[in-house]
Enzyme design. Structure first.
Site, PDB file in Angstrom:
ATOM      1  N   ALA A  25       1.081   5.241  -2.128  1.00  0.00           N
ATOM      2  CA  ALA A  25       0.919   5.643  -3.529  1.00  0.00           C
ATOM      3  C   ALA A  25       2.035   5.152  -4.457  1.00  0.00           C
ATOM      4  O   ALA A  25       1.779   4.511  -5.486  1.00  0.00           O
ATOM      5  CB  ALA A  25       0.818   7.169  -3.580  1.00  0.00           C
ATOM      6  N   ARG A  47       0.852  -1.181   0.000  1.00  0.00           N
ATOM      7  CA  ARG A  47       0.000   0.000   0.000  1.00  0.00           C
ATOM      8  C   ARG A  47       0.889   1.232   0.000  1.00  0.00           C
ATOM      9  O   ARG A  47       2.103   1.113   0.159  1.00  0.00           O
ATOM     10  CB  ARG A  47      -1.048   0.012   1.134  1.00  0.00           C
ATOM     11  CG  ARG A  47      -0.692  -0.600   2.411  1.00  0.00           C
ATOM     12  CD  ARG A  47       0.459  -0.003   3.139  1.00  0.00           C
ATOM     13  NE  ARG A  47       0.293   1.432   3.316  1.00  0.00           N
ATOM     14  CZ  ARG A  47       1.278   2.300   3.434  1.00  0.00           C
ATOM     15  NH1 ARG A  47       2.539   1.900   3.420  1.00  0.00           N
ATOM     16  NH2 ARG A  47       1.038   3.574   3.592  1.00  0.00           N
ATOM     17  N   ARG A  81      -7.302  -0.185  -6.618  1.00  0.00           N
ATOM     18  CA  ARG A  81      -7.516   0.890  -5.629  1.00  0.00           C
ATOM     19  C   ARG A  81      -7.709   2.201  -6.393  1.00  0.00           C
ATOM     20  O   ARG A  81      -6.860   2.584  -7.196  1.00  0.00           O
ATOM     21  CB  ARG A  81      -6.340   0.994  -4.645  1.00  0.00           C
ATOM     22  CG  ARG A  81      -6.282  -0.235  -3.739  1.00  0.00           C
ATOM     23  CD  ARG A  81      -5.500  -0.002  -2.488  1.00  0.00           C
ATOM     24  NE  ARG A  81      -6.154   0.888  -1.551  1.00  0.00           N
ATOM     25  CZ  ARG A  81      -5.522   1.419  -0.510  1.00  0.00           C
ATOM     26  NH1 ARG A  81      -4.238   1.163  -0.305  1.00  0.00           N
ATOM     27  NH2 ARG A  81      -6.154   2.211   0.331  1.00  0.00           N
ATOM     28  N   ASP A 118      -1.851  10.869  -2.033  1.00  0.00           N
ATOM     29  CA  ASP A 118      -2.189   9.815  -2.989  1.00  0.00           C
ATOM     30  C   ASP A 118      -2.582  10.396  -4.341  1.00  0.00           C
ATOM     31  O   ASP A 118      -2.548   9.704  -5.345  1.00  0.00           O
ATOM     32  CB  ASP A 118      -3.333   8.971  -2.421  1.00  0.00           C
ATOM     33  CG  ASP A 118      -2.894   8.320  -1.122  1.00  0.00           C
ATOM     34  OD1 ASP A 118      -2.348   7.211  -1.171  1.00  0.00           O
ATOM     35  OD2 ASP A 118      -3.050   8.959  -0.055  1.00  0.00           O
ATOM     36  N   ASN A 147      -5.287  12.664   0.566  1.00  0.00           N
ATOM     37  CA  ASN A 147      -4.384  11.843   1.396  1.00  0.00           C
ATOM     38  C   ASN A 147      -5.235  11.067   2.401  1.00  0.00           C
ATOM     39  O   ASN A 147      -6.465  11.238   2.464  1.00  0.00           O
ATOM     40  CB  ASN A 147      -3.333  12.723   2.100  1.00  0.00           C
ATOM     41  CG  ASN A 147      -2.185  11.893   2.660  1.00  0.00           C
ATOM     42  OD1 ASN A 147      -1.647  11.034   1.966  1.00  0.00           O
ATOM     43  ND2 ASN A 147      -1.812  12.131   3.906  1.00  0.00           N
ATOM     44  N   LYS A 148      -4.572  10.235   3.170  1.00  0.00           N
ATOM     45  CA  LYS A 148      -5.264   9.368   4.123  1.00  0.00           C
ATOM     46  C   LYS A 148      -6.268  10.135   4.979  1.00  0.00           C
ATOM     47  O   LYS A 148      -5.997  11.259   5.406  1.00  0.00           O
ATOM     48  CB  LYS A 148      -4.198   8.679   4.993  1.00  0.00           C
ATOM     49  CG  LYS A 148      -4.701   7.727   6.051  1.00  0.00           C
ATOM     50  CD  LYS A 148      -5.617   6.647   5.515  1.00  0.00           C
ATOM     51  CE  LYS A 148      -4.992   5.802   4.434  1.00  0.00           C
ATOM     52  NZ  LYS A 148      -5.984   4.989   3.682  1.00  0.00           N
ATOM     53  N   GLN A 187      -1.690   2.712  10.026  1.00  0.00           N
ATOM     54  CA  GLN A 187      -0.402   2.721   9.309  1.00  0.00           C
ATOM     55  C   GLN A 187       0.663   3.534  10.061  1.00  0.00           C
ATOM     56  O   GLN A 187       1.846   3.266   9.934  1.00  0.00           O
ATOM     57  CB  GLN A 187      -0.572   3.304   7.899  1.00  0.00           C
ATOM     58  CG  GLN A 187      -1.355   2.450   6.935  1.00  0.00           C
ATOM     59  CD  GLN A 187      -2.823   2.828   6.903  1.00  0.00           C
ATOM     60  OE1 GLN A 187      -3.389   3.255   7.910  1.00  0.00           O
ATOM     61  NE2 GLN A 187      -3.451   2.666   5.767  1.00  0.00           N
TER      62      GLN A 187
END
Ligand code: MRU
Length: 367
Positions: A59, A57, A100, A246, A257-258, A205
């Site tokens: 990017a 995982r 994804r 990402d 982003n996350k 993460q």
């Protein structure tokens, strides 16, 4: 980066390719930090599953995995008929692309592979060019991350306290990382500083991957609960925020982003703390005109309703935390508007988010 395994330090890349066996090699990230294991992925369908199920995982790492997966899929083609070969390439591309949706790196990486394949006139030539282009993407990813470190290190003063979110470290790329690149470069330059890793629920993460990486690298760090950053900012305990992305829109400077990144950017603005985003050029999307058009991945509710850890027998185990019978909503990413971002750290320099479009000739990928 170097990893300490059974007392020995060895260099690893997050994603590699064994051309002789036509296999993609991945660090099994779901086992970290409890177990370090490299897995071999035998065909492009399994490579797409490894991306979807988050064996790999981040990017840049899924970009390189998709590039190698595309090469893997076309290398497995037998025969000389160009029309069926191209149909096969298209099927492999679509399968990997759909694994994804939010990160743009896999699409940019695979387009680089497809463009290289166009230069070949036979199946064999196209297959060779596909592999070369995938390898080139992986090398560029490493070079871009190193260059990000070169530009970003000067943002980190001696004694700085840095907040980062999720994992935009070497595990999220082929090596080095984006948000971690300035950290590792500043460390090489002899500066001392401290990193707060947001835990990053639901998949943690930050607590698992970033903390593991920083520990391997000997960087002073602590994990904080996702909700703790505002408190630390209010008390003057955070000097700088650096996150990854990402997908960054070249036209508007908006950053996907996350999930939770937007909240941290709002808090940083409120407390006048510089908020930087570090990206290789493969993370820029030059097409979309509005952050609301970025596809936001909605993931399984079990991620929110429980957590994974390791049990007494060192086995990975899921435990339900939430109220039995309650459901959950699980958007994987959010979008931070340009006005909350101090700067975008790229391999060619640090830009204001709204400068990207005007400076696009310098930032074009592959670059
Ligand atoms: O769901 P993930 O772990 O693949 O999410 C991607 C990320 O790791 C983060 O959003 C990261 O900050 C950007 S990827 C370099």
């Amino acid at each position: 980066m170097k990893v300490l395994i059974r007392g020995r330090r060895r260099h690893f890349r997050t994603v590699e390719f064994d051309a002789r066996r036509n296999e993609v090699l991945l660090i099994e990230q779901r086992l970290l930090p409890h177990q370090f294991k490299v897995v071999r992925i035998p065909d492009f369908q399994a490579t797409a599953r490894a991306i979807r199920d988050m064996v790999v995982r981040g990017a840049g790492a899924i970009g390189a995995t998709a590039a190698f997966g595309l090469a893997q899929g076309v290398l497995a083609f037998k025969g000389a008929d160009l029309a069926s070969f191209l149909r096969r390439a298209d099927k492999v591309y679509e399968t990997l692309k759909s694994a994804r949706p939010t990160a743009v790196d896999p699409v940019n990486a695979m387009k680089q592979v497809l463009a290289a394949m166009e230069q070949g006139s036979s199946v064999v030539e196209k297959q060779e060019l596909a592999l070369l282009a995938a390898e080139q993407f992986a090398e560029e990813d490493v070079a871009h991350c190193r260059a990000i470190g070169g530009h970003g290190a000067k943002l980190i003063q001696d004694g700085a306290r840095i907040l980062t979110h999720c994992n935009a470290g070497w595990l999220a790329f082929v090596d080095v990382g984006s948000a971690t690149a300035p950290i590792y470069a500043a460390q090489e330059q002899g500066r001392k500083f401290h990193v707060f890793c947001d835990e990053t629920r639901p998949r943690s993460q930050g607590a698992t991957l970033t903390a593991w990486e920083l520990a391997q690298q000997g960087v002073s760090h602590q994990i904080i609960a996702d909700n703790a950053a505002g408190h630390l900012m209010q008390r003057g305990e955070i000097d700088l925020v650096i996150v990854g992305s990402d997908r960054t829109l070249g036209r508007t400077g908006e950053v996907a982003n996350k999930i939770g990144t937007y909240t941290k950017a709002v808090l940083a603005k409120r407390h006048k703390i510089p908020f930087y985003v570090a990206i290789p050029l493969s993370t820029i999307d030059w097409n979309l005109k509005n952050g609301f058009d970025i596809p936001i991945e909605e993931r399984d509710e079990e991620e929110v309703l429980g957590a994974w850890g390791v049990n007494g027998r060192r086995r990975r185990e899921y435990v339900r935390v939430a109220n039995p019978g309650s459901g959950a909503r699980n958007p994987g990413f959010d979008v931070t508007p340009a006005e909350l971002i101090t700067g975008i750290i790229t391999p060619v320099g640090i830009f204001k988010p709204r400068e990207l479009w005007r400076r696009r000739k310098e930032l074009v990928f592959p670059g």
